[in-house]
Design a protein around this motif. Structure first.
Motif, PDB file in Angstrom:
ATOM      1  N   LEU A  81       0.822  -1.204   0.000  1.00 57.98           N
ATOM      2  CA  LEU A  81       0.000   0.000   0.000  1.00 57.98           C
ATOM      3  C   LEU A  81       0.857   1.256   0.000  1.00 57.98           C
ATOM      4  CD1 LEU A  81      -2.773  -1.026   2.562  1.00 57.98           C
ATOM      5  CD2 LEU A  81      -3.055  -0.704   0.103  1.00 57.98           C
ATOM      6  N   TYR A  82       1.931   1.214   0.796  1.00 58.20           N
ATOM      7  CA  TYR A  82       2.798   2.388   0.936  1.00 58.20           C
ATOM      8  C   TYR A  82       3.501   2.720  -0.380  1.00 58.20           C
ATOM      9  CZ  TYR A  82       6.109   5.564   3.221  1.00 58.20           C
ATOM     10  OH  TYR A  82       6.835   6.671   3.598  1.00 58.20           O
ATOM     11  N   GLU A  83       3.799   1.700  -1.176  1.00 59.56           N
ATOM     12  CA  GLU A  83       4.530   1.907  -2.424  1.00 59.56           C
ATOM     13  C   GLU A  83       3.604   1.990  -3.636  1.00 59.56           C
ATOM     14  OE1 GLU A  83       7.661   2.491  -2.545  1.00 59.56           O
ATOM     15  OE2 GLU A  83       8.204   1.993  -0.466  1.00 59.56           O
ATOM     16  N   ASN A  84       2.314   1.682  -3.485  1.00 58.91           N
ATOM     17  CA  ASN A  84       1.414   1.582  -4.626  1.00 58.91           C
ATOM     18  C   ASN A  84       1.179   2.960  -5.250  1.00 58.91           C
ATOM     19  OD1 ASN A  84      -1.639   1.516  -5.736  1.00 58.91           O
ATOM     20  ND2 ASN A  84      -0.660  -0.513  -5.916  1.00 58.91           N
ATOM     21  N   THR A  85       1.286   3.032  -6.573  1.00 59.83           N
ATOM     22  CA  THR A  85       1.128   4.327  -7.284  1.00 59.83           C
ATOM     23  C   THR A  85      -0.312   4.810  -7.255  1.00 59.83           C
ATOM     24  OG1 THR A  85       0.903   3.098  -9.348  1.00 59.83           O
ATOM     25  CG2 THR A  85       3.107   3.871  -8.761  1.00 59.83           C
ATOM     26  N   VAL A  86      -1.282   3.869  -7.313  1.00 57.53           N
ATOM     27  CA  VAL A  86      -2.699   4.273  -7.290  1.00 57.53           C
ATOM     28  C   VAL A  86      -3.037   4.919  -5.959  1.00 57.53           C
ATOM     29  CG1 VAL A  86      -5.084   3.429  -7.399  1.00 57.53           C
ATOM     30  CG2 VAL A  86      -3.333   2.472  -8.941  1.00 57.53           C
ATOM     31  N   ILE A  87      -2.601   4.281  -4.878  1.00 59.16           N
ATOM     32  CA  ILE A  87      -2.873   4.813  -3.536  1.00 59.16           C
ATOM     33  C   ILE A  87      -2.179   6.158  -3.369  1.00 59.16           C
ATOM     34  CG2 ILE A  87      -2.603   4.413  -1.073  1.00 59.16           C
ATOM     35  CD1 ILE A  87      -4.656   2.602  -2.391  1.00 59.16           C
ATOM     36  N   ASN A  88      -0.937   6.255  -3.791  1.00 64.08           N
ATOM     37  CA  ASN A  88      -0.185   7.497  -3.620  1.00 64.08           C
ATOM     38  C   ASN A  88      -0.766   8.620  -4.492  1.00 64.08           C
ATOM     39  OD1 ASN A  88       2.235   7.258  -1.753  1.00 64.08           O
ATOM     40  ND2 ASN A  88       2.437   5.385  -2.975  1.00 64.08           N
ATOM     41  N   SER A  89      -1.317   8.273  -5.682  1.00 59.98           N
ATOM     42  CA  SER A  89      -1.957   9.301  -6.519  1.00 59.98           C
ATOM     43  C   SER A  89      -3.169   9.875  -5.811  1.00 59.98           C
ATOM     44  CB  SER A  89      -2.368   8.683  -7.863  1.00 59.98           C
ATOM     45  OG  SER A  89      -1.229   8.285  -8.591  1.00 59.98           O
ATOM     46  N   TYR A  90      -3.941   8.991  -5.154  1.00 61.97           N
ATOM     47  CA  TYR A  90      -5.122   9.464  -4.416  1.00 61.97           C
ATOM     48  C   TYR A  90      -4.705  10.347  -3.237  1.00 61.97           C
ATOM     49  CZ  TYR A  90      -9.403   9.426  -1.634  1.00 61.97           C
ATOM     50  OH  TYR A  90     -10.480   9.802  -0.881  1.00 61.97           O
ATOM     51  N   LEU A  91      -3.652   9.947  -2.557  1.00 68.17           N
ATOM     52  CA  LEU A  91      -3.214  10.698  -1.378  1.00 68.17           C
ATOM     53  C   LEU A  91      -2.599  12.038  -1.765  1.00 68.17           C
ATOM     54  CD1 LEU A  91      -1.599   7.855   0.785  1.00 68.17           C
ATOM     55  CD2 LEU A  91      -3.894   8.821   0.960  1.00 68.17           C
ATOM     56  N   ALA A 103     -15.623  10.265  -5.650  1.00 66.14           N
ATOM     57  CA  ALA A 103     -15.527   9.714  -6.994  1.00 66.14           C
ATOM     58  C   ALA A 103     -14.144   9.137  -7.270  1.00 66.14           C
ATOM     59  CB  ALA A 103     -15.869  10.806  -8.026  1.00 66.14           C
ATOM     60  N   ALA A 104     -13.118   9.805  -6.750  1.00 69.97           N
ATOM     61  CA  ALA A 104     -11.737   9.339  -6.983  1.00 69.97           C
ATOM     62  C   ALA A 104     -11.370   8.132  -6.131  1.00 69.97           C
ATOM     63  CB  ALA A 104     -10.761  10.489  -6.726  1.00 69.97           C
ATOM     64  N   SER A 105     -12.170   7.844  -5.078  1.00 67.85           N
ATOM     65  CA  SER A 105     -11.806   6.760  -4.158  1.00 67.85           C
ATOM     66  C   SER A 105     -12.247   5.386  -4.614  1.00 67.85           C
ATOM     67  CB  SER A 105     -12.396   7.039  -2.774  1.00 67.85           C
ATOM     68  OG  SER A 105     -13.816   6.959  -2.822  1.00 67.85           O
ATOM     69  N   SER A 106     -13.028   5.333  -5.682  1.00 70.17           N
ATOM     70  CA  SER A 106     -13.567   4.030  -6.102  1.00 70.17           C
ATOM     71  C   SER A 106     -12.468   3.063  -6.540  1.00 70.17           C
ATOM     72  CB  SER A 106     -14.577   4.241  -7.239  1.00 70.17           C
ATOM     73  OG  SER A 106     -13.942   4.869  -8.361  1.00 70.17           O
ATOM     74  N   VAL A 107     -11.535   3.560  -7.354  1.00 70.46           N
ATOM     75  CA  VAL A 107     -10.449   2.670  -7.833  1.00 70.46           C
ATOM     76  C   VAL A 107      -9.553   2.216  -6.674  1.00 70.46           C
ATOM     77  CG1 VAL A 107      -8.429   2.501  -9.321  1.00 70.46           C
ATOM     78  CG2 VAL A 107     -10.489   3.644 -10.141  1.00 70.46           C
ATOM     79  N   PRO A 108      -9.079   3.126  -5.799  1.00 74.27           N
ATOM     80  CA  PRO A 108      -8.271   2.662  -4.661  1.00 74.27           C
ATOM     81  C   PRO A 108      -9.021   1.686  -3.760  1.00 74.27           C
ATOM     82  CG  PRO A 108      -8.010   5.021  -4.954  1.00 74.27           C
ATOM     83  CD  PRO A 108      -9.106   4.610  -5.873  1.00 74.27           C
ATOM     84  N   GLU A 110     -11.324  -0.439  -4.693  1.00 80.41           N
ATOM     85  CA  GLU A 110     -11.332  -1.738  -5.357  1.00 80.41           C
ATOM     86  C   GLU A 110     -10.001  -2.469  -5.137  1.00 80.41           C
ATOM     87  OE1 GLU A 110     -12.241  -1.229  -9.439  1.00 80.41           O
ATOM     88  OE2 GLU A 110     -14.296  -0.483  -9.105  1.00 80.41           O
ATOM     89  N   LEU A 111      -8.887  -1.703  -5.137  1.00 78.35           N
ATOM     90  CA  LEU A 111      -7.563  -2.298  -4.869  1.00 78.35           C
ATOM     91  C   LEU A 111      -7.515  -2.852  -3.438  1.00 78.35           C
ATOM     92  CD1 LEU A 111      -4.622  -2.881  -5.645  1.00 78.35           C
ATOM     93  CD2 LEU A 111      -4.058  -0.554  -4.904  1.00 78.35           C
ATOM     94  N   LEU A 112      -8.076  -2.092  -2.498  1.00 77.32           N
ATOM     95  CA  LEU A 112      -8.102  -2.570  -1.113  1.00 77.32           C
ATOM     96  C   LEU A 112      -8.931  -3.849  -1.006  1.00 77.32           C
ATOM     97  CD1 LEU A 112      -8.517   0.690   1.016  1.00 77.32           C
ATOM     98  CD2 LEU A 112      -6.433  -0.429   0.240  1.00 77.32           C
ATOM     99  N   ASN A 113     -10.017  -3.910  -1.752  1.00 80.81           N
ATOM    100  CA  ASN A 113     -10.874  -5.097  -1.721  1.00 80.81           C
ATOM    101  C   ASN A 113     -10.121  -6.317  -2.246  1.00 80.81           C
ATOM    102  OD1 ASN A 113     -13.420  -6.398  -1.297  1.00 80.81           O
ATOM    103  ND2 ASN A 113     -13.720  -6.402  -3.519  1.00 80.81           N
ATOM    104  N   VAL A 114      -9.306  -6.112  -3.313  1.00 77.85           N
ATOM    105  CA  VAL A 114      -8.499  -7.217  -3.847  1.00 77.85           C
ATOM    106  C   VAL A 114      -7.497  -7.703  -2.801  1.00 77.85           C
ATOM    107  CG1 VAL A 114      -6.789  -7.846  -5.585  1.00 77.85           C
ATOM    108  CG2 VAL A 114      -8.795  -6.484  -6.241  1.00 77.85           C
ATOM    109  N   LEU A 115      -6.856  -6.771  -2.109  1.00 79.49           N
ATOM    110  CA  LEU A 115      -5.888  -7.144  -1.075  1.00 79.49           C
ATOM    111  C   LEU A 115      -6.573  -7.887   0.059  1.00 79.49           C
ATOM    112  CD1 LEU A 115      -3.696  -3.907  -0.909  1.00 79.49           C
ATOM    113  CD2 LEU A 115      -3.060  -6.121  -1.878  1.00 79.49           C
ATOM    114  N   MET A 116      -7.792  -7.466   0.437  1.00 82.97           N
ATOM    115  CA  MET A 116      -8.516  -8.153   1.501  1.00 82.97           C
ATOM    116  C   MET A 116      -8.844  -9.586   1.093  1.00 82.97           C
ATOM    117  SD  MET A 116      -9.275  -6.377   4.339  1.00 82.97           S
ATOM    118  CE  MET A 116     -10.835  -7.068   4.859  1.00 82.97           C
ATOM    119  N   ASP A 117      -9.266  -9.766  -0.172  1.00 79.96           N
ATOM    120  CA  ASP A 117      -9.628 -11.103  -0.642  1.00 79.96           C
ATOM    121  C   ASP A 117      -8.407 -12.025  -0.721  1.00 79.96           C
ATOM    122  OD1 ASP A 117     -12.231 -10.292  -0.840  1.00 79.96           O
ATOM    123  OD2 ASP A 117     -12.118  -9.825  -2.992  1.00 79.96           O
TER     124      ASP A 117
END
Length: 602
Positions: A81-91, A103-108, A110-117
């Protein structure tokens, strides 16, 4: 009572030593058997406890590995998460309003949901930032950024300056994120370039993940397991635990913090064996609890085992006592049989030595003592014979020179009548030398007399060599009357003339110096001749060692050294110092007689 003790003592000391040894061993085995029956239970129980403890330490090590695997997966997720470009772009994005951030949080998200699964041990993922909605997956509460920054979790994470930290948050002043206010999470803060906190990232681990790691498949001992932090707060427990997980300070924590490896503790009226081990990767303690009932059940047949074992020990002990007593007393018996021969003066007897134990060491010391006695007797006999020979020689010296004295006196008278003064002086010097040599049978002269003898000797040599030699004497006050053995200096002076000045035509100087150092008289004879080579000097030094046979060329030096050692002791003698081509110095060490009574200070 005293009479009884006296008779008992007499009876005991009248028993042969071998019987005493047998009785002692039988008594010893009996006492050991009784003590073993009393303490065997405790001893074996302690051994069994240690074996169980070792097994439990192995189990705790496996549990630690299981926990590390679960928590490593969480740490890897946090790092991703700390190194992910999608997360860092949102932050890093600037949002004009909340709706834009949603609106911008939907993609990040979804990434969190993948990591949880991908990791079933995760309970939730939470990322909070200022002026935007939080990114989160899992069951948790959402708080405003300002509230987040005031929480204890944020303060603990901020202390790490961007590095991840594990936080067990319970009984804190600010409960965040979970319904039951208890969370085990990997927290990390992301920063802006200006150093201001940008976001808080939390990856929460399910409590069931730790509970599963504490559950051991094979648990015959009925042990339960616990994880606690270094302040004594329970973090997780196994499914069969009897403890209240919500206890803030466990009752046995003081024993663990005092570094007691294992200890017993009573909980709810039941005695437990408590073992613990620090986690290798986290600042936690892993604790196991084993009921002592399990240990006691393994000791049911202990009494019968102890009884049979020590009955066998008594039989074996009886046999060994006879065998050992025979080996022990045989050496002492042989020594006792040799003593009458020693009393009769036979010091050649020797006891056999068959080992290195105390009894054989006694035989060895017995042999060494007899050898030293025999050597001492032989040495005293040799010294006595030598002294008798000296006395005989002294008596002969009193008789033999009379004819020479008369002859020399006749030559002197004839030389005076005919006017040969040089011959007369030469004869007088020789006569004086002979009288000092004999000295009425005494083996000693004063140092002053010995130097006088050297002066007469040099007078004779100067007549022969046309005044080639010069003598310098520096005799310290108080040393001139010191007794020395006869013929001490003249052979050394003669050695200087023959060897030191053989190739020197003039300026041949011999110096004699004396002084005392405490109880030691030091006499030095120095010449400025050709010196002694290193090879010859080593040969002379080897000749002066005990039990060395000298050659004819240095017999005079050996004679002086041995006479000094014979009269005064082995610590006295002569030594040489030389520099080839320049000088030779002979140092004589004698005892200093403070009373100056004219006799040797032996």
């Amino acid at each position: 009572m005293d009479r009884f003790l006296s008779k008992l003592s007499f009876w005991y000391f009248s028993i042969p030593f071998r019987r005493k040894t047998v009785c002692f061993f039988l008594l010893l085995v009996t006492i050991v058997t009784l003590i073993a029956e009393g303490f065997g239970y405790v001893f074996y129980r302690d051994i069994l406890t240690k074996e169980i403890s070792q097994q439990l330490y192995g189990t705790l090590s496996k549990i630690d590995d299981n926990i590390s695997q679960s928590m490593n997966a969480v740490e890897q997720t946090s790092e991703a998460l700390y190194e992910n470009t999608v997360i860092n772009s949102y932050l890093n994005a600037d949002f004009s309003d909340v709706e834009q951030s949603k609106a911008a949080s939907s993609v990040p998200n979804e990434l969190l949901n993948v990591l949880m699964d991908s990791n079933g041990d995760l309970s939730s993922i939470y990322i909070s930032r200022a002026q935007a909605v939080s990114l989160h997956q899992g069951k948790l509460f959402d708080y405003a950024w300002d509230s987040i920054r005031l929480s204890s979790i944020f303060q603990l994470a901020e202390a790490q300056k961007g590095d991840p930290v594990w936080i067990y948050d319970y009984y804190t002043t600010s409960h965040l994120l979970t319904e039951n206010n208890r969370i085990l999470c990997n927290a990390r803060i992301s920063y802006h370039e200006n150093g201001e906190p940008k976001a808080l990232m939390l990856v929460n681990l399910k409590e069931s993940a730790l509970t599963d790691a504490l559950t051991v498949e094979s648990n015959e001992s009925g042990s339960s397991y616990l994880i606690m932090d270094n302040e004594g707060t329970a973090i997780a427990h196994s499914q069969n635990s009897f403890l209240d997980i919500y206890t803030a300070h466990l009752p046995f924590v003081d024993h663990i913090l005092a570094q007691q490896n294992s200890f017993s503790f009573t909980i709810n009226g039941v005695d437990y064996l408590v073992n613990w081990s620090p986690s290798q990767n986290y600042d936690w303690y892993l604790v196991s609890f084993t009921p002592f009932d399990y240990i006691d059940n393994n000791l049911a047949n202990l009494f019968y085992i102890i009884l049979m074992t020590f009955l066998l020990s008594m039989v074996i002990g009886t046999f060994l006592s006879f065998f050992f007593s025979r080996g022990l007393t045989s050496t002492i018996t042989r020594l006792s049989a040799m003593l009458p021969r020693v009393e009769k003066g036979d010091f050649s007897v020797r006891a056999p030595v068959r080992g290195t134990d105390e009894i054989n060491q006694l035989s060895l010391q017995f042999n060494n003592t007899l050898k030293k006695l025999q050597d001492t007797i032989d040495e005293l006999s040799a010294e006595q014979v030598a002294k008798q020979m000296i006395e005989i020689n002294a008596l002969q010296e009193q008789i033999n020179p009379h004819f020479l004295y008369n002859t020399l006196e006749s030559i002197n008278s004839l030389a005076i009548l005919r006017g040969y003064k040089d011959i007369s002086q030469l004869v007088l010097a020789l006569s004086h030398m002979l009288r000092l040599s004999v000295n009425k049978g005494n083996a000693f002269l004063t140092l002053e007399q010995e130097i006088d003898r050297v002066q007469n000797y040099l007078y004779i040599q100067n007549i022969r060599h046309d005044g080639k030699f010069r003598l310098i004497c520096r005799i310290a006050s108080g040393t001139e009357k010191q007794p020395v053995i006869k013929l001490l200096l003249q052979p050394l002076v003669e050695n200087s003339i023959i060897h030191g000045f053989e190739y020197k035509e003039a300026d041949c100087v011999i110096a004699i110096r004396s002084f005392h150092r405490g109880n030691t008289l030091v006499i030095e004879v120095i010449d400025n001749g050709c010196g002694i080579s290193e090879e010859t000097l080593q040969k002379i030094e080897a000749t002066l060692l005990p039990e060395t046979k000298p050659g004819n060329d240095i017999y005079g030096i050996y004679n002086i050294h041995q006479r000094i050692r014979l009269h005064y002791g082995a610590q006295y003698g002569i030594s040489f110092t030389s520099f080839a081509g320049h000088y030779t110095k002979v140092t004589i060490i004698l005892p200093y007689d403070n009373h100056k009574d004219g006799g040797p200070n032996v």
